[in-house]
Design a protein around this motif. Sequence first.
Motif, PDB file in Angstrom:
ATOM      1  N   GLN A  58     -48.213  17.582 -29.822  1.00  0.00           N
ATOM      2  CA  GLN A  58     -48.038  16.193 -30.508  1.00  0.00           C
ATOM      3  C   GLN A  58     -48.859  15.908 -31.668  1.00  0.00           C
ATOM      4  N   ALA A  59     -50.367  16.457 -31.525  1.00  0.00           N
ATOM      5  CA  ALA A  59     -51.065  16.081 -32.487  1.00  0.00           C
ATOM      6  C   ALA A  59     -50.799  16.877 -33.827  1.00  0.00           C
ATOM      7  N   LEU A  60     -50.225  18.434 -33.575  1.00  0.00           N
ATOM      8  CA  LEU A  60     -49.786  18.939 -34.762  1.00  0.00           C
ATOM      9  C   LEU A  60     -48.521  18.547 -35.492  1.00  0.00           C
ATOM     10  N   ILE A  61     -47.702  17.842 -34.685  1.00  0.00           N
ATOM     11  CA  ILE A  61     -46.404  17.329 -35.074  1.00  0.00           C
ATOM     12  C   ILE A  61     -46.681  16.202 -36.002  1.00  0.00           C
ATOM     13  N   SER A  62     -47.704  15.302 -35.358  1.00  0.00           N
ATOM     14  CA  SER A  62     -48.127  14.192 -36.020  1.00  0.00           C
ATOM     15  C   SER A  62     -48.730  14.292 -37.309  1.00  0.00           C
ATOM     16  N   GLY A  63     -49.552  15.393 -37.258  1.00  0.00           N
ATOM     17  CA  GLY A  63     -50.352  15.994 -38.553  1.00  0.00           C
ATOM     18  C   GLY A  63     -49.472  16.510 -39.485  1.00  0.00           C
ATOM     19  N   ALA A  64     -48.182  16.950 -39.362  1.00  0.00           N
ATOM     20  CA  ALA A  64     -47.272  17.551 -40.212  1.00  0.00           C
ATOM     21  C   ALA A  64     -46.546  16.260 -41.103  1.00  0.00           C
ATOM     22  N   TYR A  65     -46.477  15.237 -40.091  1.00  0.00           N
ATOM     23  CA  TYR A  65     -45.810  13.863 -40.585  1.00  0.00           C
ATOM     24  C   TYR A  65     -46.773  13.086 -41.814  1.00  0.00           C
ATOM     25  N   SER A  66     -47.888  13.161 -41.324  1.00  0.00           N
ATOM     26  CA  SER A  66     -49.142  12.855 -42.189  1.00  0.00           C
ATOM     27  C   SER A  66     -49.090  13.362 -43.765  1.00  0.00           C
ATOM     28  N   LEU A  67     -49.269  14.784 -43.349  1.00  0.00           N
ATOM     29  CA  LEU A  67     -49.455  15.793 -44.445  1.00  0.00           C
ATOM     30  C   LEU A  67     -48.284  15.581 -45.392  1.00  0.00           C
ATOM     31  N   THR A  68     -47.034  15.446 -44.961  1.00  0.00           N
ATOM     32  CA  THR A  68     -45.895  15.160 -45.738  1.00  0.00           C
ATOM     33  C   THR A  68     -45.984  13.702 -46.467  1.00  0.00           C
ATOM     34  N   THR A  69     -46.505  12.986 -45.706  1.00  0.00           N
ATOM     35  CA  THR A  69     -46.645  11.593 -46.460  1.00  0.00           C
ATOM     36  C   THR A  69     -47.430  11.659 -47.437  1.00  0.00           C
ATOM     37  N   GLN A  70     -48.570  12.366 -47.383  1.00  0.00           N
ATOM     38  CA  GLN A  70     -49.630  12.384 -48.366  1.00  0.00           C
ATOM     39  C   GLN A  70     -49.130  13.361 -49.467  1.00  0.00           C
ATOM     40  N   ALA A  71     -48.429  14.351 -49.245  1.00  0.00           N
ATOM     41  CA  ALA A  71     -48.038  15.126 -50.352  1.00  0.00           C
ATOM     42  C   ALA A  71     -46.899  14.409 -51.190  1.00  0.00           C
TER      43      ALA A  71
END
Length: 632
Positions: free
Chosen positions: A311-324
Amino acid sequence: MKQSSAGHAVRQPSLPAATLAALGIVFGDIGTSPLYAFRACFSGSHGAPLHPENLVGAASLIVWSLILVVSIKYLFIILRLDNKGEGGILALSALIRSGVRRFGRKDPKSVLILGLAGAALIYADGMLTPAISVLSAVEGLSVSAPVVERWILPICVGILIALFAIQRHGTGRVGVLFGPVVMLWFGALGALGIGQIIKQPEVITALSPHAGLMFMIHEWHHAFPLLASVFLAVTGGEALYADLGHFGVKPIRAAWFTVVFPGLVLNYLGQAALLIEDPSAIRAPFFLLAPEFLRFPLTILATAAAVIASQALISGAYSLTTQAVQLGVMPRVKVRYTSEHSAGQVYVPSVNNLLAVACILLVLGFKSSNALEAAYGIAIALTMTITSMLFYSAAISVWGWSKWRAATLTTIFLIVDGAFLAANTHKIIDGGWLPLVVGGVIFSLMVTWIWGRARLFQRLSRESLPIDALLSDLKKGQIHRVSGTAVYMSGRGDNVPTALLHNLKHNQVLHERVVLLHVQTLDQPHADPNECLGHNDLGEGVHRVHLSFGFADTPDVPEALKTRLPEEVKFHPGKATYVLGRETYGVGKNASALDRVRLALFAVMARNASPATAYFRLPPGRVVELGAQITL
């Protein structure tokens, strides 16, 4: 107390509460490493012999890797490089670029390129971590309940499907359970380790770096495979930095030194002690630490911990996409905000679906965590190396260090990171190529998007009309005006937006109030509420407005205009018309073969990007889109 972006006071949780929450989100990845890291040192054709000295030496290497990489590099040094509270490799890259510009120097492209490469590799790691964590945990059934061994793969697939299916509901409702479960997990790690250490107290010598050094000297011919296996114990280090914005430095440090680090050390020493007593336990040393009656409950707990780590890695991918997307290095995607109270809780359907398919294919393709270990590690090793390289620029541009001081510490980091990276290169042929290919594809897409946007901007700038020419025509009464307010998205320059020109060409009218809106994403997480809007009345009912958002902010354009524009503009979000351009792209005859490929790829990405209506939170019923064919 802390001020929110709206200016309201927000009560901060106490340090114990924040520490418990950090346990549930930040340390899931590194906390599940005992499931496979120690076993990997002695498994397969490259594994070291199961001698007592080797077992103690392997435990020593893991313990000191945790100390050097996680405790010293990340906890004490890298976490200090926060971009106004936000962490992660994209935030670090943005921090360096803003620091360089503050000193009046040219923005180095190498920093952006390194940041993009690191972000792309984190996506690859986010694909592998859920697969290997869940698979390693469920494989415990082969020890606790051998009768269901043939159902391991279907169970893993079922867990992954359920995990990704619930993402659309957000993590807020179940997040309060994460901390206690992970606390129980680390308590179990420590308790299992202590029980075996008591039987073989000589493993305590693993706390000395001498044991690890002698192990490397004696088993020099296994050095690369050993370091690659040891590295599996520290792969969650980068996640500590990426999740900095959620909790801050103090809770992360407190959780690490009081709960996580002791639990990990005790468990790795316990696994070494178990294998000294019974070398045949190498098939599943973690689960065989427990008495037989506890192995099935331990498997359930391990599976829960693996899901939380995923879950931590998946949520991190969402946050990274939003920042990108906010930083303009990826096309807009549909983003859903799953919490009314936390803007950081986001759900990106496209990323979720791609990760789900990738994880399931990995489980079905590799079939065991032993096989997945060959693909796991090299992407995050390269990301950690990139972070160390960026540290040099950050120490100079952000902290003002001298070059020799920054170079000295960076060299130390790179020696450690370089050794782990070199060790992981032997995995490339056995599966490590997969995350590198995935990372390379994502990196290429981001670079192509940046290049295409720059080329589009140049093309539009050459054919645009100066704003002064429009104002002159308005003064002469040559353009018919209609009542109402129209908002046109505009670039940075002093030219008329393309959508406005097409509106005049086809409709030959203009609203009595026109807002030329430029939205900028800053190289910082949040914009200052008092400085996020700039307004200039150009006359003739035309207003130039500049909105600034941080890369972690939600770009709600109507709300920002409503609350920040002067009253004389008479702006009402529900009554204004938002005019957007929707371009289709063609490739010019003089373009080279490479440019044709890149432009075709850019056109596909632009065509599939999420519409600006949703991204900027514009009222759908008030949006007018004007199409145009543009040759690049």
